[in-house]
Design a protein around this motif. Structure first.
Motif, PDB file in Angstrom:
ATOM      1  N   TYR A   6       0.822  -1.207   0.000  1.00 59.16           N
ATOM      2  CA  TYR A   6       0.000   0.000   0.000  1.00 59.16           C
ATOM      3  C   TYR A   6       0.864   1.269   0.000  1.00 59.16           C
ATOM      4  O   TYR A   6       0.356   2.372   0.098  1.00 59.16           O
ATOM      5  CB  TYR A   6      -0.907  -0.001   1.238  1.00 59.16           C
ATOM      6  CG  TYR A   6      -2.023   1.001   1.196  1.00 59.16           C
ATOM      7  CD1 TYR A   6      -3.178   0.751   0.450  1.00 59.16           C
ATOM      8  CD2 TYR A   6      -1.926   2.195   1.902  1.00 59.16           C
ATOM      9  CE1 TYR A   6      -4.210   1.677   0.411  1.00 59.16           C
ATOM     10  CE2 TYR A   6      -2.957   3.130   1.870  1.00 59.16           C
ATOM     11  CZ  TYR A   6      -4.095   2.866   1.118  1.00 59.16           C
ATOM     12  OH  TYR A   6      -5.112   3.783   1.060  1.00 59.16           O
TER      13      TYR A   6
ATOM     14  N   LYS B 183       0.127   4.359  -2.298  1.00 60.40           N
ATOM     15  CA  LYS B 183      -1.135   5.055  -2.055  1.00 60.40           C
ATOM     16  C   LYS B 183      -1.087   5.944  -0.795  1.00 60.40           C
ATOM     17  O   LYS B 183      -2.030   6.701  -0.555  1.00 60.40           O
ATOM     18  CB  LYS B 183      -2.261   4.029  -1.903  1.00 60.40           C
ATOM     19  CG  LYS B 183      -2.434   3.148  -3.143  1.00 60.40           C
ATOM     20  CD  LYS B 183      -3.530   2.134  -2.916  1.00 60.40           C
ATOM     21  CE  LYS B 183      -3.679   1.203  -4.115  1.00 60.40           C
ATOM     22  NZ  LYS B 183      -4.741   0.196  -3.904  1.00 60.40           N
TER      23      LYS B 183
ATOM     24  N   GLU C  63      -3.357  -1.745   6.431  1.00 61.19           N
ATOM     25  CA  GLU C  63      -2.847  -1.823   5.064  1.00 61.19           C
ATOM     26  C   GLU C  63      -1.396  -2.269   5.142  1.00 61.19           C
ATOM     27  O   GLU C  63      -0.600  -1.735   5.912  1.00 61.19           O
ATOM     28  CB  GLU C  63      -2.932  -0.466   4.366  1.00 61.19           C
ATOM     29  CG  GLU C  63      -4.342   0.080   4.251  1.00 61.19           C
ATOM     30  CD  GLU C  63      -5.207  -0.712   3.274  1.00 61.19           C
ATOM     31  OE1 GLU C  63      -4.648  -1.582   2.558  1.00 61.19           O
ATOM     32  OE2 GLU C  63      -6.422  -0.492   3.249  1.00 61.19           O
TER      33      GLU C  63
ATOM     34  N   VAL D 266      -1.660  11.513   5.474  1.00 58.00           N
ATOM     35  CA  VAL D 266      -1.989  10.303   6.216  1.00 58.00           C
ATOM     36  C   VAL D 266      -0.797   9.833   7.045  1.00 58.00           C
ATOM     37  O   VAL D 266      -0.926   9.484   8.229  1.00 58.00           O
ATOM     38  CB  VAL D 266      -2.458   9.195   5.248  1.00 58.00           C
ATOM     39  CG1 VAL D 266      -2.686   7.883   6.008  1.00 58.00           C
ATOM     40  CG2 VAL D 266      -3.727   9.605   4.530  1.00 58.00           C
TER      41      VAL D 266
ATOM     42  N   LYS E 159      -2.218   1.475   9.924  1.00 62.70           N
ATOM     43  CA  LYS E 159      -3.661   1.633  10.029  1.00 62.70           C
ATOM     44  C   LYS E 159      -4.087   2.897   9.287  1.00 62.70           C
ATOM     45  O   LYS E 159      -3.735   4.018   9.661  1.00 62.70           O
ATOM     46  CB  LYS E 159      -4.069   1.731  11.502  1.00 62.70           C
ATOM     47  CG  LYS E 159      -5.533   1.456  11.744  1.00 62.70           C
ATOM     48  CD  LYS E 159      -5.800   1.307  13.232  1.00 62.70           C
ATOM     49  CE  LYS E 159      -7.254   0.893  13.483  1.00 62.70           C
ATOM     50  NZ  LYS E 159      -7.544   0.720  14.912  1.00 62.70           N
ATOM     51  N   VAL E 160      -4.867   2.706   8.192  1.00 61.85           N
ATOM     52  CA  VAL E 160      -5.356   3.816   7.379  1.00 61.85           C
ATOM     53  C   VAL E 160      -6.871   3.700   7.288  1.00 61.85           C
ATOM     54  O   VAL E 160      -7.395   2.683   6.820  1.00 61.85           O
ATOM     55  CB  VAL E 160      -4.729   3.782   5.963  1.00 61.85           C
ATOM     56  CG1 VAL E 160      -5.241   4.956   5.136  1.00 61.85           C
ATOM     57  CG2 VAL E 160      -3.214   3.786   6.044  1.00 61.85           C
ATOM     58  N   ASN E 161      -7.558   4.723   7.786  1.00 64.79           N
ATOM     59  CA  ASN E 161      -9.026   4.725   7.776  1.00 64.79           C
ATOM     60  C   ASN E 161      -9.591   3.488   8.473  1.00 64.79           C
ATOM     61  O   ASN E 161     -10.473   2.785   7.945  1.00 64.79           O
ATOM     62  CB  ASN E 161      -9.565   4.812   6.343  1.00 64.79           C
ATOM     63  CG  ASN E 161      -9.168   6.114   5.670  1.00 64.79           C
ATOM     64  OD1 ASN E 161      -9.039   7.149   6.325  1.00 64.79           O
ATOM     65  ND2 ASN E 161      -8.954   6.052   4.356  1.00 64.79           N
ATOM     66  N   ASP E 162      -9.057   3.218   9.691  1.00 67.92           N
ATOM     67  CA  ASP E 162      -9.486   2.088  10.530  1.00 67.92           C
ATOM     68  C   ASP E 162      -9.317   0.744   9.827  1.00 67.92           C
ATOM     69  O   ASP E 162     -10.068  -0.207  10.088  1.00 67.92           O
ATOM     70  CB  ASP E 162     -10.949   2.267  10.962  1.00 67.92           C
ATOM     71  CG  ASP E 162     -11.136   3.477  11.843  1.00 67.92           C
ATOM     72  OD1 ASP E 162     -10.155   3.875  12.514  1.00 67.92           O
ATOM     73  OD2 ASP E 162     -12.243   4.043  11.862  1.00 67.92           O
ATOM     74  N   LYS E 163      -8.340   0.665   8.947  1.00 69.59           N
ATOM     75  CA  LYS E 163      -8.098  -0.576   8.228  1.00 69.59           C
ATOM     76  C   LYS E 163      -6.592  -0.803   8.140  1.00 69.59           C
ATOM     77  O   LYS E 163      -5.829   0.121   7.889  1.00 69.59           O
ATOM     78  CB  LYS E 163      -8.695  -0.504   6.833  1.00 69.59           C
ATOM     79  CG  LYS E 163      -8.578  -1.817   6.050  1.00 69.59           C
ATOM     80  CD  LYS E 163      -9.203  -1.694   4.676  1.00 69.59           C
ATOM     81  CE  LYS E 163      -9.076  -2.982   3.889  1.00 69.59           C
ATOM     82  NZ  LYS E 163      -9.657  -2.873   2.534  1.00 69.59           N
TER      83      LYS E 163
ATOM     84  N   GLU F 203      -0.345  12.089  10.054  1.00 71.19           N
ATOM     85  CA  GLU F 203      -1.330  11.823  11.103  1.00 71.19           C
ATOM     86  C   GLU F 203      -0.956  10.558  11.887  1.00 71.19           C
ATOM     87  O   GLU F 203      -1.087  10.507  13.117  1.00 71.19           O
ATOM     88  CB  GLU F 203      -2.710  11.670  10.473  1.00 71.19           C
ATOM     89  CG  GLU F 203      -3.843  11.528  11.478  1.00 71.19           C
ATOM     90  CD  GLU F 203      -4.036  12.781  12.323  1.00 71.19           C
ATOM     91  OE1 GLU F 203      -4.536  12.653  13.468  1.00 71.19           O
ATOM     92  OE2 GLU F 203      -3.681  13.887  11.850  1.00 71.19           O
TER      93      GLU F 203
END
Length: 619
Positions: free
Chosen positions: A224, A227, A287, A232, A281-285, A235
């Protein structure tokens, strides 16, 4: 003291004399309070008489109320009673403030503010009026005469000994530095300087590194990394460094998965037992990313990840039990060696520590460790490392013997700049006063007025005392010498005894003092002054004091025990120990009785040392 005797005594006290002791201060305070009482009584009756005369002159004018005043004498009576009680209580105490400091609680009742407010025409109304400032003769406060103000010193001591403010650990530099390191900010790290670690290495703040630009990440679809945007990653970086240390470890453990290796080498000697997969962890997922992107985004190093994942404890699992067993065997070997060595208890700090000391033959820990290595190699036993050996030394509460020196802690503190000049000057004044006091008593003893003595215990001796290394590991007897020096006649009595006769406790020293004084007072009964240091277990305790008190009552004399200023306890009795030490130099001791024989030969003029060797029935 009866009231009549007390009044007669107060009449003979001159208020113009300088205040030297607490008793003098109390006596002059009594006189001042009595004169103040007389002045207030005269003023009260003068005012009352004036008011009555005015009332007779203005009899036609109605008054709103009668002039009623109570004689302001109750507080003064209470003060006189309090001071008389305190004086009677403290009259039997030791008045020598230069030698022994006595803590006295002084309850001074402050006079009523209204009693101190005199009218402007006191001198006219009362021709015998005398101001309190005119009959007060206190010296001005200065470093040269602060000893004349006992109550001022008590007040200052009370202020110093007041409750201190509580420390806030959050403001400590070490805690602040630790917090900054945990939050990824600038901090001061440790750096090795020679053989020590010094905290003087500034470390920069944590920053986010660049993303991985390898072809494997950008060409494939499994990663990932391409992307991820800078916003991100930033953060994620900020969120990570806001966590505590425990939360960081949990985050790393949850973002790294371990899978067994799919291919095994033929010889199976590889240390890699698993494959690690890294996630962010990106957007609660979660990767998947590569190792470089994972480390650069969080701003950490690979060693930190591996250490937190516990790889250090999983390498070479089969060798761990044997390594632990070998370490325990070496520790037991070191402990067995240390237990076989002869040890000595502490003489100066038995009350505060139970530490044991090795013989003074060994000077350093390196020398002790070399002896241990030679001893273990000669017996084909496992040898522990230097770190393990010193750890066992600490666990067994054993240390190297360091002879106690008569160096003053306060003088050393002033030399290092940790004590103010005022405190140092006061300390030197007390030392000089104690020296002068001992000199005066010594002159009185030379004239035959009193008996002046100095007493001290010599450093512990061992028996046998040989230079042969084979005897070092043998059990030895601890031999002691309690010496009493007569300042009037230069006579010396040495009580040599070993640990089979008695222990080092207060009753032992009391037995020596009572025995010597009993023999001394049989032929020449007169008052005795005894100078010693302030060692609590040896001299400054109620057992020795009660023994001397009972002897004084039996002989109908006065025995005064004086302690020199702390850190400056050099006495004539120390010269006896020095002479004995020089005589024992390069001498081999096989029996405790040899110490007594050598002591008799140590001095010829004016007379040999008297040696007493008591047994267990003596104490």
């Amino acid at each position: 003291m009866e009231d009549g005797e007390n009044e007669e005594f107060l009449e003979n006290v001159d208020i113009n004399d300088d205040v030297v002791t607490l008793r003098d201060l109390f006596e002059r305070r009594k006189i001042l309070l009595r004169k103040k009482k007389e002045i207030l009584n005269k003023q009260y009756y003068a005012n009352k008489l004036a008011a009555e005369n005015q009332q007779q002159e203005l009899v036609s004018v109605p008054l709103s109320g009668e002039l009623e005043q109570e004689p302001p004498n109750q507080n003064l009576t209470s003060e006189l009673t309090t001071l008389t009680t305190i004086l009677d209580t403290t009259s039997t105490q030791n008045r020598d403030e230069n030698i022994t400091s006595i803590d006295v609680n002084i309850n001074i009742v402050e006079p009523n503010k209204n009693d101190l407010e005199f009218s402007s025409d006191d001198s006219v109304t009362d021709p015998s009026f005398v101001a309190l400032s005119d009959i007060t003769n206190l010296k001005p406060l200065s470093p040269a005469n602060t000893e004349w103000f006992p109550e001022r010193e008590i007040e200052n001591t009370a202020k110093k000994n007041g409750r201190k403010r509580k420390g806030n650990p959050n403001n400590w530099k070490r805690i602040i530095n630790k917090r900054q390191r945990m939050m990824g900010e600038e901090y001061i790290g440790f750096k090795k300087d020679g053989t020590k670690f010094v905290q003087n290495d500034p470390k920069p703040a944590r920053i986010m590194g660049p993303i991985c630009m390898s072809k494997r990440c950008f060409s494939g679809k499994a990663m990932y990394c391409p992307k991820l945007t800078e916003e991100v990653r930033s953060e994620i970086f900020k969120t990570y460094w806001k966590m505590s240390l425990h939360e960081k470890k949990m985050y790393i453990a949850s973002m790294v998965d371990k899978t067994p290796t799919t291919r095994k080498t033929k010889n199976s000697n590889s240390r890699r037992s698993d494959t690690k997969v890294y996630y962010l962890k990106v957007n609660d997922k979660k990767e998947r990313v590569c190792l470089k992107t994972f480390l650069e985004t969080l701003g950490i190093k690979e060693w930190t990840v591996r250490y937190w994942l516990g790889e250090k404890t999983t390498i070479d699992n089969e060798s761990e039990p044997s390594a632990v067993v070998a370490t325990e065997t070496k520790k037991e070997s070191a402990r067995k060696y240390l237990m076989a060595l002869p040890k000595l208890p502490s003489h100066y700090c038995r009350q505060s520590t139970s530490k044991l000391y090795l013989e003074p033959i060994i000077q350093t820990k390196s020398q002790l460790y070399r002896l241990y290595v030679d001893y273990s190699v000669s017996r084909n036993e496992p040898v522990a490392s230097r770190k393990v050996f010193e750890g066992v030394l600490f666990e067994e509460n054993i240390s190297l013997y360091q002879p106690k020196k008569d160096a003053c802690d306060q003088c050393c503190a002033h030399k290092a700049g940790n004590m103010s000049d005022e405190q140092y000057i006061k300390h030197i004044e007390l030392k000089d006063l104690a020296r002068i006091e001992k000199t005066l008593d010594k002159e009185a003893a030379r004239k035959g007025t009193i008996h002046a003595l100095t007493a001290d215990l010599q450093a512990v001796k061992l028996c046998p005392s040989l230079n042969a290394s084979a005897l070092y590991f043998k059990t030895k007897l601890a031999v002691h010498n309690f010496t009493i020096y007569n300042l009037g006649t230069n006579g010396v009595a040495c009580y040599w005894f070993d640990e089979t006769a008695c222990d080092l406790k207060a009753t032992t020293y009391a037995s020596f003092l009572v025995d010597y004084l009993t023999k001394l007072l049989e032929n020449d009964p007169k008052d005795v002054v005894l100078f010693t240091d302030g060692c609590t277990a040896q001299n400054r305790n109620n057992i020795v004091s009660n023994a001397l008190l009972r002897l004084a009552m039996a002989k109908n004399i006065v025995i005064t025990q004086k302690y020199l200023e702390k850190g400056h306890t050099q006495m004539e009795v120390d010269s006896v120990h020095s002479v004995i030490e020089r005589k024992l130099k390069n001498r081999e001791i096989f029996l405790p009785s040899q110490y007594a024989t050598i002591t008799k030969e140590a001095r010829k003029v004016p007379s040999p040392y008297q040696v007493i060797t008591p047994d267990h029935t003596f104490f």
